[in-house]
Scaffold this motif. Sequence first.
Motif, mmCIF file in Angstrom:
data_model
loop_
_atom_site.group_PDB
_atom_site.id
_atom_site.type_symbol
_atom_site.label_atom_id
_atom_site.label_comp_id
_atom_site.label_asym_id
_atom_site.label_seq_id
_atom_site.Cartn_x
_atom_site.Cartn_y
_atom_site.Cartn_z
ATOM 1 N N ASN A 17 5.751 108.509 -27.375
ATOM 2 C CA ASN A 17 7.190 108.665 -27.431
ATOM 3 C C ASN A 17 7.818 107.699 -26.417
ATOM 4 O O ASN A 17 7.629 107.869 -25.222
ATOM 5 C CB ASN A 17 7.441 110.134 -27.042
ATOM 6 N N VAL A 18 8.531 106.661 -26.902
ATOM 7 C CA VAL A 18 9.077 105.667 -25.961
ATOM 8 C C VAL A 18 10.557 105.833 -25.663
ATOM 9 O O VAL A 18 11.016 105.438 -24.602
ATOM 10 C CB VAL A 18 8.872 104.207 -26.408
ATOM 11 N N ALA A 19 11.324 106.356 -26.612
ATOM 12 C CA ALA A 19 12.729 106.660 -26.331
ATOM 13 C C ALA A 19 12.854 108.170 -26.466
ATOM 14 O O ALA A 19 12.633 108.727 -27.522
ATOM 15 C CB ALA A 19 13.645 105.944 -27.312
ATOM 16 N N GLY A 36 15.503 98.170 -16.144
ATOM 17 C CA GLY A 36 14.332 99.042 -16.195
ATOM 18 C C GLY A 36 13.083 98.219 -16.021
ATOM 19 O O GLY A 36 13.074 97.025 -16.325
ATOM 20 N N ALA A 37 12.025 98.870 -15.555
ATOM 21 C CA ALA A 37 10.759 98.178 -15.316
ATOM 22 C C ALA A 37 10.128 97.775 -16.646
ATOM 23 O O ALA A 37 10.593 98.183 -17.719
ATOM 24 C CB ALA A 37 9.832 99.092 -14.545
ATOM 25 N N ASN A 38 9.046 97.003 -16.564
ATOM 26 C CA ASN A 38 8.252 96.680 -17.745
ATOM 27 C C ASN A 38 7.867 97.935 -18.487
ATOM 28 O O ASN A 38 7.370 98.879 -17.882
ATOM 29 C CB ASN A 38 6.921 96.038 -17.305
ATOM 30 N N GLY A 39 8.080 97.938 -19.799
ATOM 31 C CA GLY A 39 7.623 99.069 -20.592
ATOM 32 C C GLY A 39 8.537 100.279 -20.570
ATOM 33 O O GLY A 39 8.218 101.319 -21.155
ATOM 34 N N ALA A 40 9.686 100.172 -19.926
ATOM 35 C CA ALA A 40 10.597 101.336 -19.855
ATOM 36 C C ALA A 40 11.185 101.683 -21.216
ATOM 37 O O ALA A 40 11.572 102.828 -21.462
ATOM 38 C CB ALA A 40 11.713 101.058 -18.851
ATOM 39 N N GLY A 41 11.259 100.684 -22.104
ATOM 40 C CA GLY A 41 11.808 100.942 -23.439
ATOM 41 C C GLY A 41 13.062 100.129 -23.756
ATOM 42 O O GLY A 41 13.753 100.392 -24.745
ATOM 43 N N LYS A 42 13.325 99.111 -22.949
ATOM 44 C CA LYS A 42 14.568 98.340 -23.126
ATOM 45 C C LYS A 42 14.588 97.594 -24.471
ATOM 46 O O LYS A 42 15.573 97.656 -25.206
ATOM 47 C CB LYS A 42 14.726 97.325 -21.977
ATOM 48 N N THR A 43 13.495 96.911 -24.755
ATOM 49 C CA THR A 43 13.434 96.160 -26.018
ATOM 50 C C THR A 43 13.525 97.115 -27.212
ATOM 51 O O THR A 43 14.176 96.806 -28.219
ATOM 52 C CB THR A 43 12.112 95.352 -26.072
ATOM 53 N N THR A 44 12.898 98.268 -27.076
ATOM 54 C CA THR A 44 12.952 99.271 -28.156
ATOM 55 C C THR A 44 14.394 99.666 -28.457
ATOM 56 O O THR A 44 14.777 99.822 -29.622
ATOM 57 C CB THR A 44 12.119 100.508 -27.733
ATOM 58 N N ILE A 45 15.213 99.797 -27.424
ATOM 59 C CA ILE A 45 16.617 100.158 -27.641
ATOM 60 C C ILE A 45 17.327 99.060 -28.431
ATOM 61 O O ILE A 45 18.034 99.341 -29.404
ATOM 62 C CB ILE A 45 17.336 100.394 -26.289
ATOM 63 N N PRO A 84 16.347 88.035 -29.340
ATOM 64 C CA PRO A 84 15.141 88.703 -28.843
ATOM 65 C C PRO A 84 14.556 87.995 -27.636
ATOM 66 O O PRO A 84 14.877 86.825 -27.370
ATOM 67 C CB PRO A 84 14.173 88.655 -30.026
ATOM 68 N N GLU A 85 13.690 88.718 -26.951
ATOM 69 C CA GLU A 85 12.963 88.134 -25.832
ATOM 70 C C GLU A 85 12.021 87.058 -26.382
ATOM 71 O O GLU A 85 11.509 87.189 -27.482
ATOM 72 C CB GLU A 85 12.137 89.272 -25.215
ATOM 73 N N GLY A 86 11.822 85.991 -25.633
ATOM 74 C CA GLY A 86 10.765 85.054 -26.007
ATOM 75 C C GLY A 86 11.230 83.824 -26.763
ATOM 76 O O GLY A 86 10.412 83.054 -27.252
ATOM 77 N N GLU A 194 17.733 93.279 -18.798
ATOM 78 C CA GLU A 194 17.230 92.312 -17.811
ATOM 79 C C GLU A 194 16.259 92.933 -16.825
ATOM 80 O O GLU A 194 16.367 94.093 -16.476
ATOM 81 C CB GLU A 194 18.398 91.746 -16.984
ATOM 82 N N GLN A 195 15.330 92.102 -16.361
ATOM 83 C CA GLN A 195 14.548 92.492 -15.186
ATOM 84 C C GLN A 195 15.137 91.856 -13.937
ATOM 85 O O GLN A 195 14.865 92.304 -12.831
ATOM 86 C CB GLN A 195 13.096 92.051 -15.349
ATOM 87 N N ASN A 196 15.949 90.826 -14.131
ATOM 88 C CA ASN A 196 16.631 90.204 -12.999
ATOM 89 C C ASN A 196 17.880 91.037 -12.692
ATOM 90 O O ASN A 196 18.998 90.733 -13.108
ATOM 91 C CB ASN A 196 17.007 88.757 -13.349
#
Length: 238
Positions: A17-19, A36-45, A84-86, A194-196
Amino acid sequence: MAILQVKNIEVSYGPVNVAKGISFEIEEGSIVTILGANGAGKTTILRTISGLIEPEKGSVEFEGKPIHGLEPEEIVKMGISHVPEGREVFPDLTVYKNLMMGAFIRDDNQAIERDLERIYNYFPILSDRKEQLAFTLSGGQQQMLVIGRALMSRPKLLLLDEPSLGLAPLLIKEIFEIITRINQEQRTTILLVEQNARMALSVAQHGYILEMGRMVMDDATEKLQANEDVQEFYLGMR
Ligand code: ATP
């Protein structure tokens, strides 16, 4: 007025369960950041908002209309564009053709030309390199290209996933200045993941903090910048 309202969304990848019931909203015309940190679910949102993922529960409303469950293309047509990222450019197409791919939902050719000029004005380097193949651009130029391409659909809401990732500090500053200009000059609402944290909090008016699939804090960015936990965990100040 809120242009986007996300209510209680839940997303899982298989058993994970990510969100876990995420809610937030974005005022029209503002820049909002989710930290949020890596893996917190930001991209999923972001993927849920743009229709790439359908939430198991909850709703996403854009300008008061439910959009969860719609196809990504319909969501683009309604006025949401996702970077998207990347830096996913079309590597073997020219810069110009990459930008035109962003206008695939439109047929108003004169307005497309005007928007292209506006994007070249934000990113003059793209104009200089318009006939160059996208894979030959530097990382920073590719980031400019994907932002420019997203603007070619004339979004009301622009979703940006980690635009600063892997870029040199001067370039990060330049990209954030342009993001601010796009917001102010085009009245484009922006959701920035962002992570920055330092840069994101300096350009956004409102911020949310996401930890392990839950929003744990939400406030005006000046308040977040002054918060001891944010300073310690996101700004590396203590
Ligand atoms: P990052 O900053 O590292 O990109 P993030 O906050 O954007 O992280 P997400 O990419 O949303 O986080 O991922 C949230 C969690 O879901 C992570 O634990 C990740 O491993 C997991 N996850 C993401 N996509 C998938 C997938 N397709 N299948 C399985 N697990 C996934």
